[in-house]
Design a protein around this motif. Structure first.
Motif, mmCIF file in Angstrom:
data_model
loop_
_atom_site.group_PDB
_atom_site.id
_atom_site.type_symbol
_atom_site.label_atom_id
_atom_site.label_comp_id
_atom_site.label_asym_id
_atom_site.label_seq_id
_atom_site.Cartn_x
_atom_site.Cartn_y
_atom_site.Cartn_z
ATOM 1 N N ASP A 176 82.039 64.004 62.994
ATOM 2 C CA ASP A 176 81.797 62.509 63.109
ATOM 3 C C ASP A 176 80.517 62.138 63.584
ATOM 4 N N ILE A 177 80.068 60.940 63.105
ATOM 5 C CA ILE A 177 78.818 60.213 63.364
ATOM 6 C C ILE A 177 78.589 59.401 64.354
ATOM 7 N N ILE A 179 76.431 56.153 65.841
ATOM 8 C CA ILE A 179 75.849 55.160 65.336
ATOM 9 C C ILE A 179 75.286 54.523 66.567
ATOM 10 N N ILE A 303 81.127 55.645 67.150
ATOM 11 C CA ILE A 303 81.626 56.781 66.728
ATOM 12 C C ILE A 303 82.484 56.619 65.402
ATOM 13 N N ALA A 306 82.309 60.380 58.959
ATOM 14 C CA ALA A 306 80.844 60.477 58.270
ATOM 15 C C ALA A 306 80.976 59.605 57.163
ATOM 16 N N GLU A 309 80.102 55.698 57.609
ATOM 17 C CA GLU A 309 78.801 55.553 58.317
ATOM 18 C C GLU A 309 78.108 54.259 57.583
ATOM 19 N N VAL A 325 71.478 56.051 63.025
ATOM 20 C CA VAL A 325 72.287 57.225 63.093
ATOM 21 C C VAL A 325 71.587 58.289 64.017
ATOM 22 N N THR A 328 75.536 63.498 65.730
ATOM 23 C CA THR A 328 76.751 64.065 65.193
ATOM 24 C C THR A 328 77.689 64.652 66.335
#
Length: 337
Positions: A176-177, A179, A303, A306, A309, A325, A328
């Motif tokens: 997961d990304i 931000i 969060i 991906a 995003e 961003v 991770t």
């Protein structure tokens, strides 16, 4: 003639004057759910059960800390109230809650109606930014306990979220990304260290590294992220969020992760306000200490998966919100950068 309360240092009339001065600012924060006005023993708020049929109330409380000392030194009191609101509403937003109302508590050595109206005016502006009502508060005049020109401020906010929309981070997984939404500066954390480092500098000094006065950079109020984040929540699957306050990125990000997961930050991915580099250089502060004390330019973190995003960031851009961003989710624990 015997002593009066005023002889002891408590001026009830001055307190009443403060209430009259702040009424217009408070009125601008009111929502349809607020019942009555200022002056009651308790603030009244009727929950909208059509909008929140399965409500969970979320509450948060905080103060401003030693940032107040700089407000005293600068004789600037118009924004410190926003800090008090921000520290509370940003916290309850993390769990997906819409802030509904806020109450403040002001303890003073001597009531100065003009100064306190400035402080509460800042509280009201913060409430407007958050879309929550300022439904009450308390001013306590405490001579002999606080110096005449000093005060402390704290407050609390109550918000609501439907139970099925509560965000607890339990669905976060590796890959997961993160931000990040930018901060405006130090916000309201790390000021004991910052004050120590800058103790030989005048707050009115314009430092070339900052391009502005030191006091201006340090007193810049905490950002309130409520409105853009609530818009995102209405249309995106946000898995977890963090308000970056005391403990910085190092301590706050792991609080929302399931067991067995950590964070890999890309610390070069965002723009850090110059105040952080200046603190690090002048104080020779180790970078790990910086990251667990200050927000380092990121005030709020989302969060997402991906695949989500790009659209989340596009929607933020349409709201004129910068985003980065910043990292991770990975298997492991803690925060690496």
């Amino acid at each position: 003639m015997g002593y009066t309360y005023r002889d002891a240092g408590v001026d009830i009339q001055a307190g009443n004057e403060v209430v009259e001065r702040i009424k217009p600012a408070v009125a601008r924060t009111l929502r349809p759910e607020v019942l009555g006005g200022l002056g009651g023993f308790g603030g009244l708020f009727k929950l909208d059960l059509a909008k929140y049929p399965n409500p969970v109330l979320v509450s948060g409380t905080d103060g401003v800390g030693t940032k107040l000392r700089l407000a005293f030194q600068m004789n600037r009191h118009d924004s410190i109230g926003q800090d008090a609101v921000a520290m509370c509403v940003n916290d309850i937003l993390v769990q997906g809650a819409e802030p509904l109302y806020f109450l403040d508590y002001l303890a003073v050595g001597k009531v100065d109606p003009e100064r306190l109206a400035e402080v509460v005016g800042g509280v009201a502006r913060g409430c407007e930014m958050a879309g929550c009502a300022l439904i009450g508060g308390e001013t306590a005049e405490m001579p002999g306990f606080y110096a005449e020109d000093e005060y402390d401020i704290a407050g609390f906010s109550v918000g609501v979220v439907n139970a099925d929309q509560l965000i607890d981070g339990s669905h976060i997984q590796a890959g997961d990304i993160l931000i990040g939404l930018p901060s405006s500066g130090l916000h309201s954390n790390g000021f004991s260290l910052a004050r120590k480092i800058f103790e030989k500098h005048s707050l009115h000094e314009v430092l070339p590294e900052l391009g502005e006065g030191l006091g201006e950079a340090l007193l810049r109020p905490t950002r309130i992220y409520v409105k853009p984040v609530l818009k995102l929540l209405s249309s995106h699957n946000i898995l977890g969020m963090a308000h970056i306050t005391g403990g910085g990125l190092t301590e706050n990000l792991p609080r929302i992760l399931p067991e067995g997961l950590g964070i890999q930050l890309n610390s070069s991915a965002w723009e850090q306000p110059p105040i952080f580099n200046l603190i690090q250089q002048l104080g020779d502060v180790a970078w790990p200490e910086m990251y667990r004390t200050f927000n380092m330019g990121i005030g709020y973190v989302l969060i997402v998966r991906a695949g989500d995003e790009k659209q989340v960031r596009q929607d933020l851009e349409e709201m004129n919100e910068k985003s980065f961003v910043i990292g991770t989710v990975v298997k492991g624990e803690g925060v690496a950068y």
